[in-house]
Write a protein that holds these residues in place. Structure first.
Motif, PDB file in Angstrom:
ATOM      1  N   SER A 166    -157.075  41.267  55.688  1.00 41.78           N
ATOM      2  CA  SER A 166    -158.084  41.725  54.729  1.00 41.78           C
ATOM      3  C   SER A 166    -159.476  41.288  55.144  1.00 41.78           C
ATOM      4  CB  SER A 166    -157.764  41.180  53.335  1.00 41.78           C
ATOM      5  OG  SER A 166    -156.526  41.664  52.879  1.00 41.78           O
ATOM      6  N   TRP A 216    -154.095  40.047  50.436  1.00 44.59           N
ATOM      7  CA  TRP A 216    -155.508  40.040  50.042  1.00 44.59           C
ATOM      8  C   TRP A 216    -156.241  38.855  50.646  1.00 44.59           C
ATOM      9  CZ3 TRP A 216    -159.441  42.713  49.029  1.00 44.59           C
ATOM     10  CH2 TRP A 216    -160.563  42.189  48.393  1.00 44.59           C
ATOM     11  N   TYR A 272    -152.392  47.147  56.707  1.00 43.79           N
ATOM     12  CA  TYR A 272    -152.712  46.694  55.350  1.00 43.79           C
ATOM     13  C   TYR A 272    -151.937  47.515  54.313  1.00 43.79           C
ATOM     14  CZ  TYR A 272    -155.373  45.488  51.178  1.00 43.79           C
ATOM     15  OH  TYR A 272    -155.722  45.070  49.925  1.00 43.79           O
ATOM     16  N   ILE A 273    -151.952  48.833  54.478  1.00 46.05           N
ATOM     17  CA  ILE A 273    -151.267  49.713  53.519  1.00 46.05           C
ATOM     18  C   ILE A 273    -149.759  49.454  53.542  1.00 46.05           C
ATOM     19  CG2 ILE A 273    -150.703  52.109  53.002  1.00 46.05           C
ATOM     20  CD1 ILE A 273    -153.509  52.846  54.053  1.00 46.05           C
ATOM     21  N   LYS A 312    -145.293  44.846  49.071  1.00 44.71           N
ATOM     22  CA  LYS A 312    -145.682  43.825  48.096  1.00 44.71           C
ATOM     23  C   LYS A 312    -145.875  42.459  48.752  1.00 44.71           C
ATOM     24  CE  LYS A 312    -143.377  46.216  44.285  1.00 44.71           C
ATOM     25  NZ  LYS A 312    -144.621  46.865  43.863  1.00 44.71           N
ATOM     26  N   ARG A 313    -146.388  42.482  49.964  1.00 41.87           N
ATOM     27  CA  ARG A 313    -146.718  41.243  50.657  1.00 41.87           C
ATOM     28  C   ARG A 313    -148.102  40.782  50.230  1.00 41.87           C
ATOM     29  NH1 ARG A 313    -143.972  40.736  55.564  1.00 41.87           N
ATOM     30  NH2 ARG A 313    -145.107  38.753  55.778  1.00 41.87           N
ATOM     31  N   ARG A 346    -148.998  46.129  51.859  1.00 40.96           N
ATOM     32  CA  ARG A 346    -149.193  46.234  50.413  1.00 40.96           C
ATOM     33  C   ARG A 346    -148.009  46.948  49.763  1.00 40.96           C
ATOM     34  NH1 ARG A 346    -152.455  43.631  47.058  1.00 40.96           N
ATOM     35  NH2 ARG A 346    -152.826  45.527  45.826  1.00 40.96           N
ATOM     36  N   ARG A 347    -147.488  47.980  50.426  1.00 46.77           N
ATOM     37  CA  ARG A 347    -146.328  48.696  49.884  1.00 46.77           C
ATOM     38  C   ARG A 347    -145.097  47.805  49.847  1.00 46.77           C
ATOM     39  NH1 ARG A 347    -146.766  54.709  52.763  1.00 46.77           N
ATOM     40  NH2 ARG A 347    -148.436  55.506  51.402  1.00 46.77           N
TER      41      ARG A 347
END
Length: 414
Positions: free
Chosen positions: A199, A194, A183-184, A190-191, A187-188
């Motif tokens: 998630s 959520w 997840y992290i 920018k995918r 997110r980095r």
């Protein structure tokens, strides 16, 4: 369990959450080798049915026609209360997470599932009331009492009671860590993660774990409730993640999850096969129990004894003042009918005193070697081996002939 895995394979493929076959194979492997799932399987529990219910619910969500999907979920959830009260928190959490992530997109599906389970629950309780079993059922569920006892012991006496309150599933922390790593990383990058299965699994695990801990009912054999969505979450994240450090770290955590489940059980079994050999109990029962006997046995002996004796009692765990003690629930006639005991030496004196009458030890016993690789550490089912057992028989007019008969049989099962 096999049917559940097949349905889950189909569901994740149809939903498009685990797009590649290798990751779906990993998904099935993560569930099948999870410590808690193995615990349930080795205990002979029906929790594989719970995995099937979760898989079917996911498959129904993959139905393309909205009307068919909503109606199917309603009919399916009518039966959830009949399957067991433990599935109601799972259903509630599943609907709540869908709403948090997707808002009103699946509102009809969530409402139909909740309404269906509510109607099914009302019908179920009405049937119990009509048949005079409602009181016993509510006592058996006993959630309010369990929660009160847990927090009372923790806050007032500083006593942390974890048996059957907190799961000992050594695989789950690695799965959860793998999901967080993916997840992290995404997110980095920018995918958009959520509104994804990744998630969903993380949020579902956090909320359901919190809910089950609040009601103080989260034993190890219920850990599959978070393992299934968490494994789907990890494999969905792997499907989205490109090759790199994050994927490597997640795969390493998956390997550790497998080792903490199937690996730990395998090591314990290989090192001490003799104390995990149920045929030793079967041999003891064959030598000591007759077809016309009514027996009281330790829980490990029940399956073998039930296949041979006329009737069998064992210390089944029931919530309330009689937890682990079936004697207060037995009539005097039932107590008097017991002819043979197969119990631990530490339990023998109490059993004979409560049942009354005169008893003699037949000399037959099962003595574990006690050579477990983990010594005296309690790691749940991994360190659970055969009990130290003794056989006692109720004395009768022909007590001496009974002794003579059993003295001709092998004295020790080793």
């Amino acid at each position: 369990m096999t049917a559940a895995l097949f349905v889950l394979w189909s569901a994740t493929k149809r939903l498009g959450v685990v797009t590649r076959a290798p990751w779906r194979l990993l998904l099935l492997a993560l569930i099948a080798t999870d410590f808690g799932v193995i615990f349930s399987y080795r205990s002979g529990r029906y929790d594989g049915f719970g995995v099937l219910l979760m898989s079917v619910a996911a498959w129904l969500m993959s139905v393309q026609n909205k009307t068919v999907r909503v109606v199917s979920l309603f009919l399916f959830c009518l039966l959830i209360p009949w399957a067991g009260p433990q599935f109601m928190p799972v259903l509630f959490t599943a609907g709540l997470v869908l709403f948090i992530l997707f808002r009103w997109r699946y509102a009809m599906e969530v409402c139909s599932a909740f309404v269906g389970s509510l109607i099914g629950g009302v019908i179920f309780l009405a049937v119990l009331s009509a048949t005079g079993r409602l009181g016993r059922y509510l006592n058996f569920v006993g959630l309010q009492k369990r929660s009160t006892e847990f927090f009372s012991a923790l806050l007032e006496r500083g006593q942390f009671i974890h048996h059957n309150y907190i799961p000992k599933d050594w695989s789950v922390p690695f799965l959860f860590a793998g999901a967080l790593v993916l997840y992290i990383s995404l997110r980095r990058q920018k995918r958009a993660v959520w509104r994804s299965a990744l998630s969903y699994g993380i949020l579902f695990t956090i909320l359901l774990t919190g809910l089950l801990l609040v009601v103080a009912k989260f034993p190890t054999y219920y850990s599959y409730m978070v393992v299934v969505p968490l494994a789907v979450s990890v494999c969905a994240g792997l499907s989205m993640c490109e090759a790199g450090k994050a994927r490597t770290a997640a795969l390493l955590l998956c390997v550790l999850s497998v080792l903490a489940g199937a690996g730990l059980d395998t090591v314990a079994y290989v090192h001490d096969r003799r104390d995990h050999d149920y045929s030793r109990i079967e041999n003891l029962v064959d030598q000591s129990v007759r077809a016309d006997d009514i027996a009281y046995v330790e829980d490990q002996v029940y399956v073998a004894a039930r296949q041979r004796a006329r009737d069998v009692y064992y210390p089944i765990s029931v919530p309330g003042p009689y937890d682990g003690n079936i004697f207060p629930l037995m009539s005097q006639e039932q107590k008097d009918s017991i002819t043979v005991l197969i119990v631990r030496p530490t339990s023998a004196a109490d059993a004979k005193r409560i049942l009354g009458g005169s008893w003699f030890e037949t000399g037959q016993e099962l003595v574990p070697t006690g050579n477990g690789i983990f010594g005296n550490r309690n790691l749940g089912l991994v360190t659970q081996t055969l009990d130290d057992l003794r056989v006692f028989r109720r004395s009768a007019i022909a007590a001496q002939s009974e002794r003579d008969q059993f003295s001709r049989k092998p004295a020790v099962t080793r």
